[in-house]
Write a protein that holds these residues in place. Structure first.
Motif, short mmCIF file in Angstrom:
data_model
loop_
_atom_site.label_atom_id
_atom_site.label_comp_id
_atom_site.label_asym_id
_atom_site.label_seq_id
_atom_site.Cartn_x
_atom_site.Cartn_y
_atom_site.Cartn_z
N ASP A 208 0.82 -1.21 0.00
CA ASP A 208 0.00 0.00 0.00
C ASP A 208 0.85 1.27 0.00
N LEU A 256 -3.39 -3.51 -4.77
CA LEU A 256 -4.45 -2.84 -4.04
C LEU A 256 -4.80 -3.66 -2.79
N ARG A 258 -5.93 -1.66 0.23
CA ARG A 258 -6.79 -0.74 0.96
C ARG A 258 -6.26 -0.30 2.31
N TYR A 263 -9.89 -5.98 6.31
CA TYR A 263 -10.37 -6.48 5.02
C TYR A 263 -10.06 -7.96 4.79
N VAL A 267 -11.40 -6.34 -2.38
CA VAL A 267 -11.16 -4.93 -2.10
C VAL A 267 -11.27 -4.18 -3.43
N GLU A 269 -11.43 0.04 -5.44
CA GLU A 269 -11.43 1.50 -5.46
C GLU A 269 -12.01 1.98 -6.77
N GLY A 283 -13.76 3.82 -1.97
CA GLY A 283 -13.01 2.61 -1.68
C GLY A 283 -13.79 1.70 -0.77
#
Length: 422
Positions: A208, A256, A258, A263, A267, A269, A283
């Protein structure tokens, strides 16, 4: 003495701007109703532990950005930085599962994070969101994506990109974390303190990172998609299959994650090029672990949050206007003391018919009152002077056509209502 000013990272929504906010919120409520989501409102502050346990102590939100303080009883409380943990807390505390096996909830809320203020990122900001609680089925994941896009479509947003990934279930993720951890330790010989903490405690959070120095290392890292068990693989495949059946295009992004600890599985966005570096408008994802993390039980759930300020920026960038500016139905213009007094009663009568009405409170000339009526975009001006009072009629001017006529007191409401429909 200098005038007091608002706190850095906050903004005033003035009356000329608020029409856009109201129009956006109305569209959100309209679409939530279509998808059968019902509104929940939670306290603005919660016990700090809710976010520390729910979001994760290593996240930037918890470690750097929360507004946390001790109240008079020395309890640590935090202004809410996000809404999913409060919604889950409220769901468990109010035993909502006893009322229905599925709870579809939405919210519109103000949130607080002590971030570095910039375009699209404020310290007090606003989000709307949806939470689908009670189903493990991938169809619930796909519905929340469909809902998010339906709202954006109704708002008229263009050039959006949906990015999706899976962070799998714990059975797939734990062995992958060990593999990723070994790769990162080998390829980042001198990590920063922040990156080192992420590697040791949750290596997925390195994916991330927005640090350009890590971009190539992240790109070459082992992919979780290559290490899914049959359950995670089937869940992710079904979500993608449903999206394709609905003609929803998407881009798979294996980096990705998040950035939040709760989570699992899907996931996603939704991004827009219209808001610069802070391109994510929305998101979300599945968070089956959150209920247990905050001291409850396992509760399957999936949802999203969308940033209202960023959405308004994107709409402004593409010159999309959700609502006309200030507009009223009737402006009552009066000349003479008796007329000034009388228009107050007439304003009250017209308002009982749900007409938007205003009048002059500065004892201005007729010319100045017409300027005010123009400024407020009045459809009709009703003029009342001595002659009109004596003979019981209004001089009515249609501000669109310019036509002017005399209408008796007992007919004026019918005349206004009839012509407003045209």
């Amino acid at each position: 003495m200098n005038p007091l000013r608002r706190i850095k990272g906050t903004q005033d929504v003035t009356p000329s701007e608020s029409a856009q906010w109201v129009a956006l919120e109305n569209i959100v409520r309209e679409k939530m109703k279509v998808f059968n989501y019902r509104e929940m409102r939670t306290p603005t502050f919660e016990v700090t532990e809710l976010f520390a346990r729910g979001i994760g102590e290593l996240t930037d939100i918890v470690s750097k950005e929360m507004y946390t303080f001790s109240d008079r009883s020395q309890k640590s409380v935090t202004l809410r930085p996000e809404m999913t943990a409060p919604i889950m807390r409220a769901y468990l505390e109010n035993n909502l599962q006893a009322n229905a096996p599925i709870n579809k909830i939405f919210y519109i809320a103000s949130l607080f994070r002590q971030e570095n203020p910039q375009a699209g990122r404020l310290r007090q900001f606003h989000q709307y969101g949806a939470e689908f609680i009670g189903s493990t089925m991938p169809h619930a994941d796909a519905e929340t994506i469909s809902l998010a896009l339906a709202i954006f479509d109704k708002l008229g947003l263009n050039n959006l990109e949906l990015r999706i990934n899976t962070v799998a279930d714990p059975e797939s993720r734990e062995p992958y974390k060990e593999l990723l951890q070994a790769y990162l330790k080998k390829n980042i010989p001198q990590p920063s303190e922040d990156v080192q903490q992420r590697i040791e405690r949750n290596p997925l959070r390195v994916l991330d990172s927005k640090d350009p120095a890590l971009a190539e290392i992240i790109k070459e890292a082992p992919k979780l998609l290559d290490h899914l068990n049959s359950v995670s693989s089937k869940h992710y495949h079904t979500v993608k299959e449903i999206l394709r059946e609905q003609n929803i295009s998407f881009v798979e992004d294996p980096t990705l994650v998040r950035g939040l600890d709760y989570y699992t599985h899907t996931v996603y966005e939704i991004t827009s090029p219209s808001v610069g570096a802070q391109s994510a408008l929305c998101g979300g994802g599945r968070y089956d672990l959150l209920g247990r993390q905050i001291g409850g039980k396992d509760v399957p759930a999936v949802g999203f949050a969308a940033g209202i300020e960023r959405i308004l920026m994107a709409l402004q960038s593409q010159e999309t206007i959700l609502a006309d500016g200030e507009k009223i139905d009737v402006f009552l213009a009066a000349l003479g003391d008796k007329a000034v007094h009388a228009v107050q009663s007439w304003a009250s009568k017209l308002r009982t018919r749900n007409l938007t009405v205003d009048t002059d409170f500065l004892n201005r000339s007729m010319k100045a009152q017409f300027r005010e009526a123009n400024r407020q975009n009045a459809r009709f001006v009703l003029i009342l002077g001595e002659t009109e009072l004596e003979q019981k009629f209004f001089t009515v001017k249609d501000m669109i056509s310019g036509e002017q006529s005399n209408i008796a007191f007992n007919s004026v409401i019918e005349f206004i209502e009839k012509n407003l429909k045209n």
